[in-house]
Motif scaffolding. Structure first.
Motif, PDB file in Angstrom:
ATOM      1  N   ASN A 203       0.818  -1.220   0.000  1.00  0.00           N
ATOM      2  CA  ASN A 203       0.000   0.000   0.000  1.00  0.00           C
ATOM      3  C   ASN A 203       0.851   1.269   0.000  1.00  0.00           C
ATOM      4  N   MET A 204       2.075   1.152   0.544  1.00  0.00           N
ATOM      5  CA  MET A 204       2.989   2.310   0.586  1.00  0.00           C
ATOM      6  C   MET A 204       3.668   2.558  -0.765  1.00  0.00           C
ATOM      7  N   ILE A 205       3.770   1.495  -1.569  1.00  0.00           N
ATOM      8  CA  ILE A 205       4.499   1.596  -2.848  1.00  0.00           C
ATOM      9  C   ILE A 205       3.575   2.196  -3.902  1.00  0.00           C
ATOM     10  N   PRO A 206       3.971   3.310  -4.552  1.00  0.00           N
ATOM     11  CA  PRO A 206       3.085   3.921  -5.552  1.00  0.00           C
ATOM     12  C   PRO A 206       2.597   2.943  -6.624  1.00  0.00           C
ATOM     13  N   MET A 207       3.408   1.964  -6.999  1.00  0.00           N
ATOM     14  CA  MET A 207       2.958   0.978  -8.001  1.00  0.00           C
ATOM     15  C   MET A 207       2.158  -0.166  -7.369  1.00  0.00           C
ATOM     16  N   HIS A 208       2.003  -0.138  -6.047  1.00  0.00           N
ATOM     17  CA  HIS A 208       1.182  -1.122  -5.303  1.00  0.00           C
ATOM     18  C   HIS A 208       1.566  -2.574  -5.538  1.00  0.00           C
ATOM     19  N   ARG A 209       2.854  -2.811  -5.741  1.00  0.00           N
ATOM     20  CA  ARG A 209       3.272  -4.217  -5.831  1.00  0.00           C
ATOM     21  C   ARG A 209       4.747  -4.333  -5.447  1.00  0.00           C
ATOM     22  N   ILE A 210       5.119  -5.557  -5.075  1.00  0.00           N
ATOM     23  CA  ILE A 210       6.513  -5.910  -4.794  1.00  0.00           C
ATOM     24  C   ILE A 210       7.201  -6.131  -6.144  1.00  0.00           C
ATOM     25  N   GLY A 211       8.499  -5.803  -6.213  1.00  0.00           N
ATOM     26  CA  GLY A 211       9.211  -5.986  -7.485  1.00  0.00           C
ATOM     27  C   GLY A 211       9.636  -7.431  -7.700  1.00  0.00           C
ATOM     28  N   LYS A 212      10.030  -7.716  -8.949  1.00  0.00           N
ATOM     29  CA  LYS A 212      10.489  -9.077  -9.289  1.00  0.00           C
ATOM     30  C   LYS A 212      12.018  -9.066  -9.399  1.00  0.00           C
ATOM     31  N   ALA A 213      12.631 -10.186  -8.996  1.00  0.00           N
ATOM     32  CA  ALA A 213      14.096 -10.294  -9.104  1.00  0.00           C
ATOM     33  C   ALA A 213      14.535 -10.057 -10.559  1.00  0.00           C
ATOM     34  N   GLN A 214      13.706 -10.513 -11.514  1.00  0.00           N
ATOM     35  CA  GLN A 214      14.060 -10.340 -12.925  1.00  0.00           C
ATOM     36  C   GLN A 214      14.159  -8.852 -13.310  1.00  0.00           C
ATOM     37  N   GLU A 215      13.282  -8.033 -12.700  1.00  0.00           N
ATOM     38  CA  GLU A 215      13.319  -6.588 -13.010  1.00  0.00           C
ATOM     39  C   GLU A 215      14.640  -5.969 -12.535  1.00  0.00           C
ATOM     40  N   VAL A 216      15.140  -6.465 -11.396  1.00  0.00           N
ATOM     41  CA  VAL A 216      16.434  -5.972 -10.889  1.00  0.00           C
ATOM     42  C   VAL A 216      17.559  -6.465 -11.805  1.00  0.00           C
ATOM     43  N   ALA A 217      17.463  -7.734 -12.205  1.00  0.00           N
ATOM     44  CA  ALA A 217      18.495  -8.309 -13.087  1.00  0.00           C
ATOM     45  C   ALA A 217      18.568  -7.550 -14.413  1.00  0.00           C
ATOM     46  N   ASP A 218      17.411  -7.092 -14.917  1.00  0.00           N
ATOM     47  CA  ASP A 218      17.409  -6.360 -16.192  1.00  0.00           C
ATOM     48  C   ASP A 218      18.141  -5.015 -16.052  1.00  0.00           C
ATOM     49  N   LEU A 219      18.012  -4.367 -14.891  1.00  0.00           N
ATOM     50  CA  LEU A 219      18.743  -3.112 -14.654  1.00  0.00           C
ATOM     51  C   LEU A 219      20.246  -3.390 -14.595  1.00  0.00           C
ATOM     52  N   VAL A 220      20.620  -4.460 -13.896  1.00  0.00           N
ATOM     53  CA  VAL A 220      22.038  -4.821 -13.798  1.00  0.00           C
ATOM     54  C   VAL A 220      22.596  -5.121 -15.190  1.00  0.00           C
ATOM     55  N   SER A 221      21.805  -5.851 -15.975  1.00  0.00           N
ATOM     56  CA  SER A 221      22.240  -6.206 -17.327  1.00  0.00           C
ATOM     57  C   SER A 221      22.538  -4.947 -18.158  1.00  0.00           C
ATOM     58  N   PHE A 222      21.673  -3.942 -18.033  1.00  0.00           N
ATOM     59  CA  PHE A 222      21.914  -2.682 -18.760  1.00  0.00           C
ATOM     60  C   PHE A 222      23.197  -2.011 -18.255  1.00  0.00           C
ATOM     61  N   LEU A 223      23.347  -1.956 -16.912  1.00  0.00           N
ATOM     62  CA  LEU A 223      24.490  -1.222 -16.345  1.00  0.00           C
ATOM     63  C   LEU A 223      25.830  -1.879 -16.665  1.00  0.00           C
ATOM     64  N   CYS A 224      25.821  -3.193 -16.944  1.00  0.00           N
ATOM     65  CA  CYS A 224      27.116  -3.790 -17.312  1.00  0.00           C
ATOM     66  C   CYS A 224      27.234  -3.976 -18.824  1.00  0.00           C
ATOM     67  N   SER A 225      26.344  -3.333 -19.577  1.00  0.00           N
ATOM     68  CA  SER A 225      26.455  -3.396 -21.041  1.00  0.00           C
ATOM     69  C   SER A 225      27.237  -2.193 -21.569  1.00  0.00           C
ATOM     70  N   GLU A 226      27.611  -2.274 -22.829  1.00  0.00           N
ATOM     71  CA  GLU A 226      28.350  -1.172 -23.466  1.00  0.00           C
ATOM     72  C   GLU A 226      27.506   0.095 -23.534  1.00  0.00           C
ATOM     73  N   LYS A 227      26.155  -0.062 -23.474  1.00  0.00           N
ATOM     74  CA  LYS A 227      25.253   1.098 -23.560  1.00  0.00           C
ATOM     75  C   LYS A 227      25.390   2.026 -22.355  1.00  0.00           C
ATOM     76  N   ALA A 228      25.989   1.527 -21.266  1.00  0.00           N
ATOM     77  CA  ALA A 228      26.035   2.302 -20.008  1.00  0.00           C
ATOM     78  C   ALA A 228      27.449   2.799 -19.685  1.00  0.00           C
ATOM     79  N   ARG A 229      28.328   2.848 -20.680  1.00  0.00           N
ATOM     80  CA  ARG A 229      29.748   3.117 -20.433  1.00  0.00           C
ATOM     81  C   ARG A 229      30.050   4.506 -19.858  1.00  0.00           C
ATOM     82  N   TYR A 230      29.130   5.473 -20.048  1.00  0.00           N
ATOM     83  CA  TYR A 230      29.399   6.846 -19.573  1.00  0.00           C
ATOM     84  C   TYR A 230      28.717   7.123 -18.235  1.00  0.00           C
TER      85      TYR A 230
END
Ligand code: NAD
Length: 244
Positions: A203-230
């Motif tokens: 109820n406190m979370i504006p999106m009203h749900r708990i996150g998924k581990a996969q959603e966190v993994a997707d952020l990590v995947s972006f941050l260790c890709s060449e797209k995030a070099r700067y």
């Protein structure tokens, strides 16, 4: 040539999602387990069956010698290392007035000193190669205070300071060091919380749900890709708007 990553605490939860995501994307991965060798071996088998390459070795991040041995084994398996993801962490929640010294020490030693213990084994190697990438898993508990988590909040805030300072040391060599701050994510860590408390949290979370581990993994995947070099020295909250 495939890229190579080390993930601490990779046998379950967010770490396992990161390991599976990176191997699907063509990374060779070494991850650690603390005591559950069987589940680590099952994950290695699953990745191997899918045509990936991975290995798991025992690590207690709070023990410096264990970190030395783990990174040596990882380097031997991978031959090269491009990415380090510090993810292993614990909670021992309690109000400070009843918190025991071992509950303080175990959280600081695992979560904060643990990131030093592992990173220290690789940073010279990354500097020498002028190549590498580090992602530290902090928490929204590193951004805001949460009652009952003085030990955990201190460790997770410490990780943010560690990340920012190391990012400045590593920037001249083009090595990004970033931090992610997940909110409430569905793993065994949050499954320990009473159902009623979880409902209040949703109820406190504006999106009203708990996150998924996969959603966190997707952020990590972006941050260790060449797209995030700067991008370096930053903290990325992934929390359904909780800290917005
Ligand atoms: N689940 C959440 O809601 C949430 C939110 C914010 C941050 N986090 C952080 O994400 C990371 C992963 O958490 P999770 O939710 O997947 O939890 P989890 O309990 O499922 O997994 C934690 C992992 O860390 C490992 N670990 C624990 N102590 C260790 C030690 N001393 N040495 C080596 N490994 C050790 C465990 O074996 C396990 O693989 C942690 O750093 C946690 O603080 C989680």
């Amino acid at each position: 040539m495939s890229k190579k990553a080390i993930v601490t605490g990779g046998s379950r939860g967010i770490g396992a999602a990161i390991v599976e995501t990176l191997t699907r994307e063509g990374f060779e991965v070494v991850f650690s387990y603390l005591s559950n060798k069987e589940s680590a071996e099952n994950l290695v088998q699953k990745i191997t069956d899918q045509g990936g390459r991975a290995a798991a070795f025992q690590l207690d991040t709070s023990d410096y010698e264990s970190a030395v041995n783990f990174v040596n084994q990882a380097k031997e398996f991978l031959t090269e290392v491009d990415v380090l993801i510090n993810n292993a962490g614990i909670t021992r929640d309690k109000s400070l007035f009843i918190m025991q010294k071992d509950e303080w020490d175990s959280v600081i030693n695992t979560n904060l000193s643990g990131y030093f213990n592992v990173t220290r084994q690789l940073i010279g190697y990354f500097f020498k190669n002028k190549r590498g990438c580090i992602i530290n898993v902090s928490s929204v508990s590193g951004l805001v205070g949460i009652a009952g988590q003085t030990n955990y909040c201190a460790s997770k805030s410490g990780i943010i300071g560690f990340t920012r300072a190391l990012a400045k040391e590593a920037a001249k060599l083009g090595i990004p060091v970033n931090c992610i701050a997940p909110g409430y994510i569905d793993t065994e860590m949050t499954r320990q919380l009473p159902e009623k408390h979880l409902e209040e949290i949703k109820n406190m979370i504006p999106m009203h749900r708990i996150g998924k581990a996969q959603e966190v993994a997707d952020l990590v995947s972006f941050l260790c890709s060449e797209k995030a070099r700067y991008i370096t020295g930053q903290v990325f909250a992934i929390d359904g708007g909780l800290t917005a």
